[in-house]
Design an enzyme around this catalytic site. Structure first.
Site, PDB file in Angstrom:
ATOM      1  N   CYS A 160       0.873  -1.085   0.112  1.00 22.91           N
ATOM      2  CA  CYS A 160      -0.257  -0.116  -0.106  1.00 22.91           C
ATOM      3  C   CYS A 160       0.699   1.353  -0.170  1.00 22.91           C
ATOM      4  O   CYS A 160       1.795   1.243   0.869  1.00 22.91           O
ATOM      5  CB  CYS A 160      -1.042   0.026   1.114  1.00 22.91           C
ATOM      6  SG  CYS A 160      -1.568   1.616   1.651  1.00 22.91           S
ATOM      7  N   THR A 162      -0.691   4.384  -0.026  1.00 20.30           N
ATOM      8  CA  THR A 162      -1.607   5.365   0.399  1.00 20.30           C
ATOM      9  C   THR A 162      -0.987   6.624   1.200  1.00 20.30           C
ATOM     10  O   THR A 162      -1.216   7.665   1.158  1.00 20.30           O
ATOM     11  CB  THR A 162      -2.848   4.769   1.101  1.00 20.30           C
ATOM     12  OG1 THR A 162      -3.548   3.976   0.138  1.00 20.30           O
ATOM     13  CG2 THR A 162      -3.968   5.742   1.695  1.00 20.30           C
ATOM     14  N   ASP A 193      -6.837  -5.795   9.211  1.00 18.17           N
ATOM     15  CA  ASP A 193      -6.536  -5.801   7.712  1.00 18.17           C
ATOM     16  C   ASP A 193      -5.295  -5.321   7.522  1.00 18.17           C
ATOM     17  O   ASP A 193      -5.366  -4.076   7.032  1.00 18.17           O
ATOM     18  CB  ASP A 193      -7.838  -5.498   6.806  1.00 18.17           C
ATOM     19  CG  ASP A 193      -7.204  -5.561   5.236  1.00 18.17           C
ATOM     20  OD1 ASP A 193      -6.446  -6.465   5.019  1.00 18.17           O
ATOM     21  OD2 ASP A 193      -8.017  -4.967   4.528  1.00 18.17           O
ATOM     22  N   GLY A 242      -0.348  -4.474  -5.149  1.00 19.17           N
ATOM     23  CA  GLY A 242      -1.965  -3.930  -4.516  1.00 19.17           C
ATOM     24  C   GLY A 242      -2.896  -4.110  -5.633  1.00 19.17           C
ATOM     25  O   GLY A 242      -2.693  -3.809  -6.699  1.00 19.17           O
ATOM     26  N   TYR A 259      -7.413  11.082 -12.918  1.00 18.88           N
ATOM     27  CA  TYR A 259      -7.439  11.862 -11.898  1.00 18.88           C
ATOM     28  C   TYR A 259      -6.881  11.228 -10.576  1.00 18.88           C
ATOM     29  O   TYR A 259      -7.186  11.929  -9.505  1.00 18.88           O
ATOM     30  CB  TYR A 259      -8.760  12.381 -11.727  1.00 18.88           C
ATOM     31  CG  TYR A 259      -9.835  11.125 -11.638  1.00 18.88           C
ATOM     32  CD1 TYR A 259     -10.419  10.529 -10.547  1.00 18.88           C
ATOM     33  CD2 TYR A 259     -10.408  10.517 -13.025  1.00 18.88           C
ATOM     34  CE1 TYR A 259     -11.225   9.512 -10.558  1.00 18.88           C
ATOM     35  CE2 TYR A 259     -11.373   9.606 -12.903  1.00 18.88           C
ATOM     36  CZ  TYR A 259     -11.622   8.992 -11.625  1.00 18.88           C
ATOM     37  OH  TYR A 259     -12.295   7.930 -11.418  1.00 18.88           O
ATOM     38  N   GLY A 264      -0.911   1.338  -5.091  1.00 15.46           N
ATOM     39  CA  GLY A 264      -0.407   0.340  -4.716  1.00 15.46           C
ATOM     40  C   GLY A 264       1.217  -0.053  -5.403  1.00 15.46           C
ATOM     41  O   GLY A 264       1.167   0.279  -6.630  1.00 15.46           O
TER      42      GLY A 264
END
Ligand code: 5GP
Length: 319
Positions: A160, A162, A193, A242, A259, A264
């Site tokens: 991840c 993010t 998770d 990911g 956009y 990932g």
């Protein structure tokens, strides 16, 4: 064989269904949430969240050839209308399937709450997992909207990005402690998770109050994962990525939307052979954790756990 009992039995708040098993779940990523993974994991009463890219036909074949696995698998879906149509078709084709996993990257939207309500209305007796969120209020909202088990984790995953791309995320241990408390107050349940990189992390998630622990990276690289074995300089690897990486987006949607940033990573993980070995390692570690802290069964682990803040959790002298 250790006598520590790792099985749990839960009755879910909204579906009223009862579950018994070792509450570890293979992530619904297309590399790990496979039918092959479910065949091995279900033998040990572990659970597999099957990824959403199998066709209804694939599901029919799996259900016909491996009916014994159906007790320990969920069908996954996003919140798009196409996703819901497919989920309905799968559940109609496989009536023995009891679990639904509603998975979106960001569970903080009114749209998602309405979606959970809609699915609950359509399937009153299925056990619904829903997420991902990281705070108590949203756990409560989703449970009151019909979900039984809330998926907790934003930002901790092994592939991840993010936190890097957006700055958004929540420390996983804190999220689990907070969300478990909220869920249990309503007789709901949670899944921790993401973020487990060794068996000790799985034990910590349970110790913090998670009812289930979901793993992606730790189960990657095995025979039961999708994808070919890659050979490079005499070493073997398998691809792991990911579900919102470039790799996954190119595979399923024809590329990353302009956009949005891809959130990932794509990595080559060393090939690890049969997943049986990894399962043994994780379950062995977890049983020892219970023995160390004086828990006769997994159910007691969170009551026997104390967390102390540290700056280093293991010695790096020989690594
Ligand atoms: P792991 O066990 O590998 O640390 O974490 C697995 C979890 O990472 C998955 O269950 C899912 O919640 C999350 N995840 C999977 N793919 C992606 C992705 O592309 N981006 C983000 N942000 N999270 C992902």
């Amino acid at each position: 064989m250790s006598r520590v009992d790792l099985q749990r039995t839960f009755t879910f708040r909204n579906s009223k269904q009862t579950y018994t098993g070792i509450p570890i779940i293979a992530a619904n990523m297309d590399t790990t949430g496979t039918f092959e993974m479910a065949q091995v994991l279900s033998k040990h009463t572990l659970f597999t969240a099957i990824h959403k890219h199998y066709s209804v036909e694939d599901w029919k074949n799996f259900a016909a050839s491996h009916p014994e696995c159906l007790e320990h698998v969920a069908a996954s879906s996003g919140s798009g209308s196409g996703d819901l149509e497919k989920l309905c078709a799968i559940l109609e084709a496989v009536p023995a399937l009891k679990y639904i996993c509603l998975d979106v990257a960001n569970g903080y939207s009114e749209y998602f709450v309405e979606f959970v309500k809609k699915v609950r209305e359509k399937f009153p007796k299925h056990t619904i997992m829903a997420g991902n969120v990281v705070t108590g209020e949203m756990v409560e909202e989703l449970i009151l909207s019909g979900a039984d088990i809330i998926k907790v984790g934003i930002g901790p995953g092994s592939v991840c990005t993010t936190r890097i791309k957006t700055g958004v995320g929540y420390p996983q241990l804190s999220a689990v402690i907070e969300c478990a408390d909220s869920a249990h107050g309503l007789k709901g349940h949670i899944i921790s998770d993401g973020g487990c990189s060794c068996p000790g992390d799985v034990a910590k998630a349970f110790g913090a109050g998670a009812d289930f622990v979901m793993m992606g990276g730790m189960l990657a690289g095995h025979d039961q994962c999708s994808g070919e074995v890659i050979e490079k300089n005499g070493k073997k690897y398998k691809l792991f990525y990911g579900m919102s990486s470039d790799t996954a987006m190119k595979k399923y949607t024809g590329g990353v939307a302009e956009y949005r940033a891809s959130e990932g990573r794509t990595v080559e993980v060393p090939y690890k052979g049969d997943v049986e070995n990894t399962i043994r390692d994780v379950l062995g570690g977890l049983r020892s954790t219970c023995t160390y802290v004086g828990a006769a069964k997994l159910k007691e682990l969170s009551r026997r756990t104390t967390f102390i803040r540290v700056t280093q959790q293991s010695s790096y002298m020989f690594t």
